[in-house]
Design an enzyme around this catalytic site. Sequence first.
Site, PDB file in Angstrom:
ATOM      1  N   ALA A  40      64.305  33.812  66.092  1.00 42.11           N
ATOM      2  CA  ALA A  40      65.401  33.795  65.132  1.00 42.11           C
ATOM      3  C   ALA A  40      65.620  35.171  64.505  1.00 42.11           C
ATOM      4  O   ALA A  40      66.737  35.553  64.198  1.00 42.11           O
ATOM      5  CB  ALA A  40      65.128  32.751  64.054  1.00 42.11           C
ATOM      6  N   CYS A  41      64.543  35.941  64.355  1.00 39.27           N
ATOM      7  CA  CYS A  41      64.672  37.246  63.709  1.00 39.27           C
ATOM      8  C   CYS A  41      65.333  38.277  64.623  1.00 39.27           C
ATOM      9  O   CYS A  41      65.703  39.353  64.164  1.00 39.27           O
ATOM     10  CB  CYS A  41      63.320  37.755  63.222  1.00 39.27           C
ATOM     11  SG  CYS A  41      62.117  37.985  64.526  1.00 39.27           S
ATOM     12  N   THR A  42      65.498  37.972  65.909  1.00 39.02           N
ATOM     13  CA  THR A  42      66.164  38.912  66.810  1.00 39.02           C
ATOM     14  C   THR A  42      67.432  38.319  67.405  1.00 39.02           C
ATOM     15  O   THR A  42      67.916  38.806  68.418  1.00 39.02           O
ATOM     16  CB  THR A  42      65.223  39.342  67.966  1.00 39.02           C
ATOM     17  OG1 THR A  42      64.857  38.185  68.705  1.00 39.02           O
ATOM     18  CG2 THR A  42      64.011  40.076  67.449  1.00 39.02           C
TER      19      THR A  42
END
Length: 123
Positions: A60-62
């Site tokens: 999710a962070c990328t």
Amino acid sequence: AELSEKLTRGILTTIPDSRLHGDPLHGNRGTTFFTFPGTDGEAIILSLDMAGIAVSSGSACTSGATEPSHVLLAMGVPPQEATSAIRFSLGKVNTEDEIDYLLATLPPIVERLRKMSPQYVAK
């Protein structure tokens, strides 16, 4: 856990050369990460999206990044294969019918994309 096991077993048995990344017994049961050599992850995501199935190509962070997952690369996954990565996330609202639908929808998508790929050679 049951849905995650069904998803994992279904993908590994219906899609040749699919690869699960991570520990199926001790990893996060709600998230599974597969690669499908000979395909492009973004093409899989778009095809599944058109079928009403939401997945991701990485953490999710990328999200939104087009580079292969740095985690997969650190695990020794070749860059070409890492670009075929798809993350499947399950939650308490998911149903067995949704898993069945995914397992009916995904294999033909992967097969179609592999047929178009000059790099993919079935084992």
